[in-house]
Enzyme design. Sequence first.
Site, PDB file in Angstrom:
ATOM      1  N   GLN A 230      40.247  37.197  38.192  1.00  0.00           N
ATOM      2  CA  GLN A 230      41.949  37.519  38.622  1.00  0.00           C
ATOM      3  C   GLN A 230      42.653  36.651  37.374  1.00  0.00           C
ATOM      4  O   GLN A 230      42.158  36.627  36.321  1.00  0.00           O
ATOM      5  CB  GLN A 230      41.876  36.796  39.803  1.00  0.00           C
ATOM      6  CG  GLN A 230      41.267  37.523  40.969  1.00  0.00           C
ATOM      7  CD  GLN A 230      40.021  37.378  41.195  1.00  0.00           C
ATOM      8  OE1 GLN A 230      39.509  36.270  41.549  1.00  0.00           O
ATOM      9  NE2 GLN A 230      39.177  38.386  41.493  1.00  0.00           N
TER      10      GLN A 230
ATOM     11  N   LYS B 177      39.869  40.347  30.204  1.00  0.00           N
ATOM     12  CA  LYS B 177      38.845  39.321  30.348  1.00  0.00           C
ATOM     13  C   LYS B 177      37.357  39.593  29.829  1.00  0.00           C
ATOM     14  O   LYS B 177      36.658  39.101  29.161  1.00  0.00           O
ATOM     15  CB  LYS B 177      38.997  38.516  31.567  1.00  0.00           C
ATOM     16  CG  LYS B 177      39.982  37.766  31.942  1.00  0.00           C
ATOM     17  CD  LYS B 177      40.190  37.329  33.287  1.00  0.00           C
ATOM     18  CE  LYS B 177      40.109  37.982  34.519  1.00  0.00           C
ATOM     19  NZ  LYS B 177      41.208  39.144  34.672  1.00  0.00           N
TER      20      LYS B 177
ATOM     21  N   ASP C 117      43.235  41.590  35.186  1.00  0.00           N
ATOM     22  CA  ASP C 117      42.681  42.754  34.421  1.00  0.00           C
ATOM     23  C   ASP C 117      43.537  42.795  32.908  1.00  0.00           C
ATOM     24  O   ASP C 117      44.101  43.739  32.354  1.00  0.00           O
ATOM     25  CB  ASP C 117      43.643  44.056  34.998  1.00  0.00           C
ATOM     26  CG  ASP C 117      43.157  44.320  36.561  1.00  0.00           C
ATOM     27  OD1 ASP C 117      42.089  43.859  36.643  1.00  0.00           O
ATOM     28  OD2 ASP C 117      43.879  44.732  37.384  1.00  0.00           O
TER      29      ASP C 117
ATOM     30  N   GLY D 125      36.863  43.518  38.574  1.00  0.00           N
ATOM     31  CA  GLY D 125      36.658  44.310  37.922  1.00  0.00           C
ATOM     32  C   GLY D 125      36.776  44.168  36.404  1.00  0.00           C
ATOM     33  O   GLY D 125      37.776  44.316  35.921  1.00  0.00           O
ATOM     34  N   HIS D 126      35.609  43.816  35.768  1.00  0.00           N
ATOM     35  CA  HIS D 126      35.840  43.596  34.355  1.00  0.00           C
ATOM     36  C   HIS D 126      35.084  44.633  33.530  1.00  0.00           C
ATOM     37  O   HIS D 126      34.012  44.985  33.561  1.00  0.00           O
ATOM     38  CB  HIS D 126      35.195  42.170  34.198  1.00  0.00           C
ATOM     39  CG  HIS D 126      35.869  41.257  34.558  1.00  0.00           C
ATOM     40  ND1 HIS D 126      35.319  39.767  34.573  1.00  0.00           N
ATOM     41  CD2 HIS D 126      36.875  40.935  35.500  1.00  0.00           C
ATOM     42  CE1 HIS D 126      36.006  39.164  35.281  1.00  0.00           C
ATOM     43  NE2 HIS D 126      36.937  39.744  35.907  1.00  0.00           N
TER      44      HIS D 126
END
Length: 427
Positions: A223, A16, A13, A40-41
């Site tokens: 990650q 990225k 988080d 989750g991006h």
Amino acid sequence: MPVVAVIGAQWGDEGKGKVVDLLAEEARVVVRFSGGDNAGHTVVNRYGEFKLHLIPSGIFSPRATSIIGNGVAINPGVLLDEIDQLNQRGVDTSRLIISDRAHLVMPYHLLLDGLEEEMRGGKAIGTTRKGIGPAFADKIARLGIRTGDLLDREVFRERLHFILNYKNTILTKVYGASPLSEDEVYRQYCQYGERLAPCIRETTVLLEEAIKRGEMVLLEGAQGTLLDPDFGTYPYATSSSPLSGGSCLGAGLGPARIDQTLGVFKAYCTRVGGGPMPTELADETGNLIREQAHEYGTTTGRPRRCGWFDAIAARFSTRINAFTQVAVTRLDVLDIMSSLKICVGYELDGKPIDYFPASAAALDRCQPIYEELPGWQVPTSEARQYDQLPALARRYTDRLEELIGCPVSLISVGMRREQSIFKMPLW
Ligand code: GDP
Ligand code: IMO
Ligand code: MG
């Protein structure tokens, strides 16, 4: 144009998604190389705000081909929902390609992720329960089913029959759970396969050709380094490698092809789930950062644990990834702080140490040694050039650069794509 690996440098988080979306404007190929929909991006650009779980954050770039690489574990139902949602919001996904070597997350992976977590009791990892750990375990155990298998129904049926028999034995005999119906899983995955078939193919030739033409290629990590199964806080880790080394395996190219490795750091630290985090602030300051920055998991909504920047962990991360440059994100979150701390050492059992211990138990006992810097207490979110940042904010990022041991080339001061400062030319 270079091949650039964008790597999470902390516990995930780090931003990225934002960085990849920004750099993808120039890219011709963007490859997601690891993880699954545990990621989750977040991307905020002219199309709106998006939370991507499987689709590369380069999908918004009209010139870029987006590849879901062989190193990703794909839940096909989640992927199809993501494609549909993007299409409904006017985003073209016709340039999406899926490696035929990527493994599938199957319904038993989801069940086993939950059952294994419950079995761990007080030692639970705090996984996202998306079935990612069990899917990668099956890959290594040679019990996986891959996207390419969906293209041949006979192959798929045979493989599913053999594997599901085994999984149902574990579900019923070990956990006392109900078995899954082979026919139902078969039917559902054949439907997924039908829809995804036009996108599933060999991807390494396309990648190699783009590199040979000198086009810019982005390798998007999921990650963060400190969740790596080898170098992270094992066993409080994820199950595929988020490292620059992992980008070669998960995208399908050799290490000599990578020109730049960009490590993405938050200006402080966060972590979701269990495991040690030496600089965690279980106090008002931690709550302040969480609320100010809305630090809640993109995938699970869980509150993120917040703490000061950990330069010991950062140097470790820089070493094992060989970062050539660094992005510092969320600097604006610290605008309200009157003073800031940076962890510059640990004390382990009363003795100062300057390394990141392999043992999660030892790391848990580490007490951070802090250096304190004054806060700038001026908004930074409108700055677009390095010299527009307040002097004390520059002093903070300069000190981070010194401690990390790698040049800071990009500073992010907000969620939106344009809230970015190129401190130096990236390449
Ligand atoms: P990722 O998993 O590394 O892509 O990061 P996430 O999207 O899970 O979490 C990063 C969060 O920080 C998202 O909500 C982003 O919109 C947000 N973000 C990224 N960069 C910045 C920044 O510079 N400032 C602020 N305030 N938010 C940012
Ligand atoms: P992005 O790509 C933050 C964490 C989970 C848990 C551990 C193992 O958005 O940075 P898993 O479901 O992978 O078996 O969970 O890893 N985790 C993440 N934390 N960001 C992520 O992805 C994460 N993906 C997994 O919270 O502690
Ligand atoms: Mg995330």
